[in-house]
Design an enzyme around this catalytic site. Structure first.
Site, PDB file in Angstrom:
ATOM      1  N   ASP A  71      26.079   1.819  17.977  1.00  0.00           N
ATOM      2  CA  ASP A  71      24.755   1.609  17.408  1.00  0.00           C
ATOM      3  C   ASP A  71      24.378   0.169  17.738  1.00  0.00           C
ATOM      4  OD1 ASP A  71      22.557   1.002  15.804  1.00  0.00           O
ATOM      5  OD2 ASP A  71      23.224   2.270  14.151  1.00  0.00           O
ATOM      6  N   SER A 157       8.011  -0.603  30.170  1.00  0.00           N
ATOM      7  CA  SER A 157       6.956   0.329  30.563  1.00  0.00           C
ATOM      8  C   SER A 157       5.647  -0.436  30.550  1.00  0.00           C
ATOM      9  CB  SER A 157       6.868   1.521  29.603  1.00  0.00           C
ATOM     10  OG  SER A 157       6.393   1.099  28.337  1.00  0.00           O
ATOM     11  N   TYR A 169       3.972  -1.340  20.125  1.00  0.00           N
ATOM     12  CA  TYR A 169       4.533  -0.942  21.410  1.00  0.00           C
ATOM     13  C   TYR A 169       4.220  -1.989  22.477  1.00  0.00           C
ATOM     14  CZ  TYR A 169       5.734   2.204  25.274  1.00  0.00           C
ATOM     15  OH  TYR A 169       6.304   2.777  26.388  1.00  0.00           O
ATOM     16  N   LYS A 173       7.243  -4.212  24.224  1.00  0.00           N
ATOM     17  CA  LYS A 173       7.513  -4.040  25.646  1.00  0.00           C
ATOM     18  C   LYS A 173       7.214  -5.322  26.428  1.00  0.00           C
ATOM     19  CE  LYS A 173       9.096   0.135  25.819  1.00  0.00           C
ATOM     20  NZ  LYS A 173      10.508   0.388  26.191  1.00  0.00           N
ATOM     21  N   THR A 204      11.427  13.062  30.091  1.00  0.00           N
ATOM     22  CA  THR A 204      12.600  12.996  29.220  1.00  0.00           C
ATOM     23  C   THR A 204      12.623  14.222  28.316  1.00  0.00           C
ATOM     24  OG1 THR A 204      11.396  11.815  27.491  1.00  0.00           O
ATOM     25  CG2 THR A 204      12.479  10.474  29.193  1.00  0.00           C
TER      26      THR A 204
END
Length: 278
Positions: A71, A157, A169, A173, A204
């Site tokens: 983890d 991404s 996000y 990123k 995916t």
């Protein structure tokens, strides 16, 4: 085919998705690949894929797969991982920072205005994303310095400076890419390269499940996780990769530069976002 026999690699977050695709392609090239994730016997979030399965696929392809339950938000797990690699290998040639927890609990609020976003989404993207990349990188450096070809590849991404559609996000990123650039700056004098790759719209397990649940076909413009893996193999096998250190490259662009294709023989172009630059 690039020959990575003798290469020792670590791919974080490799139970499924892009991480699995990268690990399998490294195995196909002959590398010893340590694959990490939390899924050992069963998948998580109702999705298939475990590190055990990925390691077996790496070995089936001709490499040596080593599954390690880790983890990456637990420092003791990460420290134990690198201790294990040091004891067994004495060095690390390639670290692929791919682990990412930002899609867990994905729902309709993912693209909501930032003031309507749950705070734990930010935490997941930074703790199981940016921080996890930093943690692995700092522990990997002593082992990378023992290699003649030390390389860190991070997966991100995006599309240039265009907005990614969600504040948490976009910021996380962007931070991953800045981390790649900043670490490249400090590692350059030590002969270790750091490069960021941007996959396109990837098929995916999560993406496929999402479209199937909506009763819709998976878009034709998607590419397989293997396409990303082949980009990483090309970088790892490039004797001049240091010249790319600090750069961010779209997988589609690397495919044209290194002349590789996706598993179906196609060569999807670099991903383009339909948004404005910030």
């Amino acid at each position: 085919m690039t020959d990575l026999s003798g290469t020792v690699a670590l791919v974080t977050g490799a139970s499924r998705g892009v991480g699995r695709g990268i690990a399998i392609e490294l195995g196909t090239a002959g590398a010893t690949v340590y694959v990490t994730g939390r899924s050992v016997a069963d998948g998580t979030e109702g999705l298939p894929g475990t590190v055990t399965e990925t390691a077996e696929l790496v070995t089936e392809r001709g490499g040596e797969g080593v599954a390690v339950r880790c983890d990456h938000t637990v420092d003791a797990d990460v420290e134990a991982l690198f201790d294990r690699i040091e004891r067994r290998q004495g060095r690390l040639d390639l670290l692929v920072n791919n682990v990412w927890g930002g899609y867990e609990a994905y729902d309709e609020t993912f693209d909501a205005p930032f003031w309507e976003q749950p705070l734990d989404r930010w935490d997941a993207m930074f703790d199981a994303g940016v921080r996890a990349h930093f943690s692995a990188s700092r522990l990997a450096v002593p082992l990378l310095l023992a290699s003649d070809t030390g390389l860190i590849v991070a997966t991100s991404s995006g599309d240039g400076e265009k907005y990614r559609g969600s504040v948490p996000y976009d910021v996380s990123k962007t931070a991953v890419e800045r981390l790649g650039k900043a670490t490249a700056h400090e590692l350059r004098e030590h002969g270790v390269a750091s490069v960021v790759v941007q996959p396109g719209f990837t098929r995916t397990e999560r993406v496929v499940a999402t479209f199937e649940a909506a009763g819709e076909p998976v878009p034709e413009e998607t590419h397989s996780p293997a396409y990303v893996g082949r980009a990483v193999v090309a970088l790892a096998g490039d004797p001049a990769v240091m010249e790319r250190s600090g750069d961010v490259h779209a997988v589609g662009d690397l495919a044209r530069e290194y002349d590789f294709t996706d598993s179906d023989g196609s060569q999807p172009p670099a991903f383009e976002l339909d948004t404005e630059p910030l």
